[in-house]
Design a protein around this motif. Structure first.
Motif, mmCIF file in Angstrom:
data_model
loop_
_atom_site.group_PDB
_atom_site.id
_atom_site.type_symbol
_atom_site.label_atom_id
_atom_site.label_comp_id
_atom_site.label_asym_id
_atom_site.label_seq_id
_atom_site.Cartn_x
_atom_site.Cartn_y
_atom_site.Cartn_z
ATOM 1 N N UNK A 12 9.983 27.230 -17.792
ATOM 2 C CA UNK A 12 9.377 28.546 -17.911
ATOM 3 C C UNK A 12 8.863 28.953 -16.534
ATOM 4 N N UNK A 13 9.173 30.178 -16.140
ATOM 5 C CA UNK A 13 8.581 30.773 -14.940
ATOM 6 C C UNK A 13 7.423 31.641 -15.407
ATOM 7 N N UNK A 24 7.891 22.758 -17.076
ATOM 8 C CA UNK A 24 8.796 22.380 -18.167
ATOM 9 C C UNK A 24 8.354 23.086 -19.451
ATOM 10 N N UNK A 25 9.297 23.610 -20.179
ATOM 11 C CA UNK A 25 8.982 24.316 -21.420
ATOM 12 C C UNK A 25 8.238 23.413 -22.403
ATOM 13 N N UNK A 26 8.479 22.125 -22.344
ATOM 14 C CA UNK A 26 7.881 21.188 -23.293
ATOM 15 C C UNK A 26 6.359 21.113 -23.193
ATOM 16 N N UNK A 27 5.770 21.474 -22.055
ATOM 17 C CA UNK A 27 4.310 21.394 -21.962
ATOM 18 C C UNK A 27 3.623 22.729 -22.242
ATOM 19 N N UNK A 105 11.879 32.265 -19.813
ATOM 20 C CA UNK A 105 12.541 30.997 -20.092
ATOM 21 C C UNK A 105 13.788 30.879 -19.233
ATOM 22 N N UNK A 106 14.005 29.698 -18.667
ATOM 23 C CA UNK A 106 15.209 29.452 -17.869
ATOM 24 C C UNK A 106 15.694 28.031 -18.135
ATOM 25 N N UNK A 107 16.966 27.822 -17.879
ATOM 26 C CA UNK A 107 17.546 26.485 -17.936
ATOM 27 C C UNK A 107 17.888 26.096 -16.506
ATOM 28 N N UNK A 108 17.403 24.935 -16.102
ATOM 29 C CA UNK A 108 17.601 24.482 -14.729
ATOM 30 C C UNK A 108 18.574 23.318 -14.719
ATOM 31 N N UNK A 109 19.494 23.378 -13.802
ATOM 32 C CA UNK A 109 20.383 22.257 -13.516
ATOM 33 C C UNK A 109 20.129 21.845 -12.065
#
Length: 155
Positions: A12-13, A24-27, A105-109
C-alpha cells in the motif's frame, strides 16, 4: 521447504504529509476516520494523542513530525492508517499513522522496486527511499517508530 523470497508482495502506498509510505498490505488493518482524539499529557508533538478504534485505544502518530522537526500537520482532512505492530505486544497491538488522502494498493515485484537513497544516511524513522514504478516512496522503520511510541507513552 522453499526459503525463496516471494515473487510478488501486495503493498500500500499511503500519502503522509508530502511523501508516500510504502507498507506491506498485511500490516495495514484499516484506513479509519480520525475521531475522538484525546491528547496524551506531556507527549512530544509527533504523538498526536490516542484515539478509539474498534474495542481499543491506539496511539496516533504524525510520521512527518516524528521524522522532520520543521514539518506541520493539518488534521482537518486527515485519515488514520491503522497498522498492526511488528512486536508481539498486548499493550500496543496497533498504532495509527496520520494519512492524507487515500492509499493505493499495488503489487510489487523485484524488478519494480528500485532503491534510490544510494547508501546515504537516512532520516530517523526511515529504512529506505524507493521508486515503485514512477512513484517515489519511503519505507518506514516501523521497529524504530514503535520503540519511540512506547517510550513516549505514560507507563
Amino acid at each position: 521447504m522453499n526459503d525463496a523470497l516471494p515473487r510478488e508482495i501486495h503493498a500500500v502506498l499511503i500519502p503522509v504529509g508530502s511523501v508516500r509510505l510504502l507498507l506491506p498490505n498485511a500490516i495495514v488493518a484499516e484506513i479509519a476516520p480520525l475521531s475522538g482524539l484525546e491528547k496524551v499529557e506531556r507527549a512530544p508533538a509527533w504523538l498526536l494523542g490516542r484515539m478509539p478504534w474498534r474495542d481499543d485505544t491506539i496511539p496516533l502518530v504524525s510520521f512527518s513530525l516524528l521524522t522532520d522537526a520543521n514539518a506541520q500537520e493539518d488534521v482537518r482532512t486527515a485519515r488514520v492508517a491503522v497498522l498492526k505492530t511488528l512486536a508481539d505486544d498486548d499493550e500496543m497491538p496497533h498504532i495509527g499513522l496520520l494519512a492524507h488522502g487515500l492509499p493505493r494498493l499495488i503489487t510489487i515485484t523485484p524488478d519494480l522496486l528500485v532503491r534510490t537513497d544510494g547508501g546515504e544516511r537516512l532520516a530517523r524513522g526511515t529504512s529506505a527511499h524507493v521508486l515503485v514504478r514512477s512513484d517515489q516512496a519511503i519505507i518506514p522503520d516501523l521497529h524504530w517508530i514503535e520503540a519511540r511510541i512506547a517510550q513516549a507513552l505514560p507507563a
